[in-house]
Design a protein around this motif. Structure first.
Motif, mmCIF file in Angstrom:
data_model
loop_
_atom_site.group_PDB
_atom_site.id
_atom_site.type_symbol
_atom_site.label_atom_id
_atom_site.label_comp_id
_atom_site.label_asym_id
_atom_site.label_seq_id
_atom_site.Cartn_x
_atom_site.Cartn_y
_atom_site.Cartn_z
ATOM 1 N N ALA A 135 4.733 21.829 -15.859
ATOM 2 C CA ALA A 135 4.433 20.550 -16.512
ATOM 3 C C ALA A 135 4.618 20.645 -18.020
ATOM 4 C CB ALA A 135 3.006 20.112 -16.187
ATOM 5 N N MET A 136 4.270 21.795 -18.602
ATOM 6 C CA MET A 136 4.449 21.988 -20.043
ATOM 7 C C MET A 136 5.934 22.013 -20.403
ATOM 8 S SD MET A 136 1.524 22.130 -21.634
ATOM 9 C CE MET A 136 1.144 20.713 -20.564
ATOM 10 N N HIS A 137 6.734 22.692 -19.581
ATOM 11 C CA HIS A 137 8.183 22.721 -19.815
ATOM 12 C C HIS A 137 8.760 21.304 -19.749
ATOM 13 C CE1 HIS A 137 8.796 27.064 -19.892
ATOM 14 N NE2 HIS A 137 7.998 27.174 -18.849
ATOM 15 N N ALA A 138 8.330 20.561 -18.737
ATOM 16 C CA ALA A 138 8.852 19.206 -18.553
ATOM 17 C C ALA A 138 8.454 18.305 -19.714
ATOM 18 C CB ALA A 138 8.345 18.630 -17.235
ATOM 19 N N TYR A 139 7.226 18.443 -20.185
ATOM 20 C CA TYR A 139 6.751 17.594 -21.285
ATOM 21 C C TYR A 139 7.555 17.855 -22.558
ATOM 22 C CZ TYR A 139 3.714 15.169 -24.544
ATOM 23 O OH TYR A 139 3.254 14.298 -25.507
ATOM 24 N N VAL A 140 7.737 19.119 -22.883
ATOM 25 C CA VAL A 140 8.467 19.459 -24.110
ATOM 26 C C VAL A 140 9.927 19.021 -24.006
ATOM 27 C CG1 VAL A 140 9.329 21.379 -25.512
ATOM 28 C CG2 VAL A 140 6.947 21.345 -24.761
ATOM 29 N N LYS A 141 10.528 19.210 -22.856
ATOM 30 C CA LYS A 141 11.925 18.782 -22.680
ATOM 31 C C LYS A 141 12.058 17.286 -22.859
ATOM 32 C CE LYS A 141 15.794 18.970 -19.432
ATOM 33 N NZ LYS A 141 16.268 19.456 -18.100
ATOM 34 N N LYS A 142 11.106 16.534 -22.324
ATOM 35 C CA LYS A 142 11.148 15.074 -22.396
ATOM 36 C C LYS A 142 10.943 14.555 -23.808
ATOM 37 C CE LYS A 142 8.902 10.934 -20.504
ATOM 38 N NZ LYS A 142 7.871 10.429 -19.563
ATOM 39 N N HIS A 143 10.077 15.240 -24.579
ATOM 40 C CA HIS A 143 9.689 14.724 -25.892
ATOM 41 C C HIS A 143 10.398 15.395 -27.068
ATOM 42 C CE1 HIS A 143 6.422 13.282 -23.308
ATOM 43 N NE2 HIS A 143 6.240 12.341 -24.206
ATOM 44 N N SER A 144 11.305 16.311 -26.782
ATOM 45 C CA SER A 144 11.942 17.030 -27.887
ATOM 46 C C SER A 144 13.178 16.330 -28.444
ATOM 47 C CB SER A 144 12.325 18.452 -27.453
ATOM 48 O OG SER A 144 13.225 18.420 -26.366
ATOM 49 N N GLY A 145 13.557 15.212 -27.835
ATOM 50 C CA GLY A 145 14.650 14.421 -28.378
ATOM 51 C C GLY A 145 15.962 15.156 -28.460
ATOM 52 N N GLY A 146 16.250 15.979 -27.468
ATOM 53 C CA GLY A 146 17.502 16.712 -27.454
ATOM 54 C C GLY A 146 17.562 17.873 -28.428
ATOM 55 N N ALA A 147 16.415 18.268 -28.960
ATOM 56 C CA ALA A 147 16.390 19.345 -29.962
ATOM 57 C C ALA A 147 16.441 20.735 -29.336
ATOM 58 C CB ALA A 147 15.131 19.225 -30.820
ATOM 59 N N ASP A 148 16.510 20.800 -28.000
ATOM 60 C CA ASP A 148 16.648 22.086 -27.300
ATOM 61 C C ASP A 148 15.487 23.028 -27.624
ATOM 62 O OD1 ASP A 148 17.926 23.787 -25.532
ATOM 63 O OD2 ASP A 148 19.085 24.776 -27.094
ATOM 64 N N ILE A 149 14.266 22.499 -27.575
ATOM 65 C CA ILE A 149 13.060 23.287 -27.841
ATOM 66 C C ILE A 149 12.585 23.927 -26.536
ATOM 67 C CG2 ILE A 149 10.664 23.209 -28.645
ATOM 68 C CD1 ILE A 149 11.476 20.775 -30.358
ATOM 69 N N ALA A 150 12.293 25.222 -26.584
ATOM 70 C CA ALA A 150 11.872 25.965 -25.391
ATOM 71 C C ALA A 150 10.381 26.275 -25.446
ATOM 72 C CB ALA A 150 12.666 27.256 -25.273
ATOM 73 N N VAL A 151 9.808 26.526 -24.278
ATOM 74 C CA VAL A 151 8.410 26.934 -24.167
ATOM 75 C C VAL A 151 8.344 28.286 -23.470
ATOM 76 C CG1 VAL A 151 6.134 26.415 -23.197
ATOM 77 C CG2 VAL A 151 7.586 24.555 -24.013
ATOM 78 N N LYS A 152 7.557 29.203 -24.020
ATOM 79 C CA LYS A 152 7.283 30.479 -23.371
ATOM 80 C C LYS A 152 5.778 30.633 -23.201
ATOM 81 C CE LYS A 152 11.287 33.300 -24.707
ATOM 82 N NZ LYS A 152 11.697 34.582 -25.345
ATOM 83 N N HIS A 153 5.375 31.128 -22.041
ATOM 84 C CA HIS A 153 3.962 31.352 -21.742
ATOM 85 C C HIS A 153 3.672 32.849 -21.802
ATOM 86 C CE1 HIS A 153 3.563 27.204 -20.252
ATOM 87 N NE2 HIS A 153 4.752 27.404 -19.699
ATOM 88 N N TYR A 154 2.585 33.212 -22.483
ATOM 89 C CA TYR A 154 2.181 34.612 -22.611
ATOM 90 C C TYR A 154 0.716 34.758 -22.198
ATOM 91 C CZ TYR A 154 6.394 35.385 -25.430
ATOM 92 O OH TYR A 154 7.688 35.478 -25.866
#
Length: 326
Positions: A135-154
């Motif tokens: 869900a976090m990956h999907a949210y960032v992809k949807k709201h990043s406006g094509g900026a190709d922002i990635a999420v990593k979980h640690y």
């Protein structure tokens, strides 16, 4: 991480030596903490960093299978850990790791690495945790406006790597930094790695600098511009005093933190952390999309995404000026 030693589980003392990791002096590896300027990081990765016990799971992970297998009441075990640690002036985390296998030997129960990994399957998770990562990956992809922002979980935990590996959520983590045993050195397994509250900050620096190989030193100076994941791109999730050093480190360096509590228990500790400025928000440990935790995490993600996009725009203008001058 839930309280163990001195409470229901093994959390150690509340110390705020947030820079302890990188201030340790050692012989640096030549170029170990340098990044080639020609391949400078784009700084478009967001790091979500989690404690485990009390943050993603309601109880210390040893209480789901290890202690029941030995017929030991958790309250009695953690109380003994507290007594032994105080009497021997020992580190509480090393004490609990030692007593786990001492108790197993007394009961003539052999538990090896494979057994611990299998025990991870019994660890309970808070509502919504299993779906949270995607869900976090999907949210960032949807709201990043094509900026190709990635999420990593640690994951950075004083709990056991072996048990964590057996949980359903283990595959979602880019890396797991947790306490661990050596199984082949002694008759009784010997602690290979022990991660304390202040020790957690070392791993935040490792993520920040992109030096996740524990065989590499993080003590060599690395300019801020060379660090792949700025602290401002971090969100840390924790539940108590032993998360204070990590929260304080990130808040001091422009990062973010959220304190969580069991939805069925008091939020008093989280309120205390919030009032002390240790966290941006606090919420019950409910990871479903309808929860306050989900909503407040998304607010921080919106801020980070906006900041990344602003910096990208500024960088683009700078490149235009250089191109025009040529």
């Amino acid at each position: 991480m839930v309280e163990r030693v001195g409470g229901r589980g093994v959390k150690s003392r509340n110390v705020e030596a947030v820079d302890a990791g990188p201030r340790v002096r050692s012989a640096p590896r030549s170029g170990a903490a340098r990044v080639n300027k020609a391949s400078a990081p784009d700084k478009k990765t967001i790091a979500l960093v989690y404690d485990f016990d009390g943050t993603l799971s309601p109880k210390p992970m040893q209480e789901y299978s290890f202690l029941p297998k030995l017929g030991i009441e958790p309250k009695e075990f953690w109380a003994e850990c507290t007594r032994v640690a105080k009497a021997e002036r020992a580190d509480p985390l090393i004490t609990y790791m030692h007593l786990m296998y001492k108790k197993a030997k007394e009961k003539n129960v052999r538990i090896d690495r494979a057994d611990l990994v299998a025990q991870g399957k019994t660890v309970e998770l808070y509502p919504g945790v299993e779906a949270w990562f995607d869900a976090m990956h999907a949210y960032v992809k949807k709201h990043s406006g094509g900026a190709d922002i990635a999420v990593k979980h640690y994951l950075v935990s004083s709990g056991l790597t072996e048990i964590i590996e057996g949980t359903k959520i283990y595959p979602h983590f880019a890396n797991v930094f947790a306490s661990e045993y050596w199984f082949d050195a002694y008759d009784l397994p010997f602690p290979k790695r022990v991660i304390s509250d202040t020790g957690k900050t070392q791993f935040l620096f490792r993520i920040n600098k992109g030096i996740e190989d524990l065989g590499q030193s993080i003590n060599v100076h690395m300019p801020e511009d060379d660090r792949p994941i700025p602290f401002s791109n971090f969100i840390y999730f924790g539940d108590g005093d032993t998360d204070v050093p990590s929260m304080a480190l990130l808040k001091k360096n422009g990062g973010h933190a959220i304190a969580v509590h069991d939805p069925h228990e008091s939020a008093a500790k989280c309120v205390e952390l919030f009032k002390a400025g240790r966290c941006d928000f606090y919420a019950g440990a409910d990871y479903r999309k309808s929860s306050d935790l989900f909503k407040r995490t998304c607010l921080l993600l919106d801020r980070i995404i906006a900041d990344i996009r602003v910096k990208e725009e500024v960088r683009g203008l700078g490149e235009e000026q250089v191109s025009t001058r040529k």
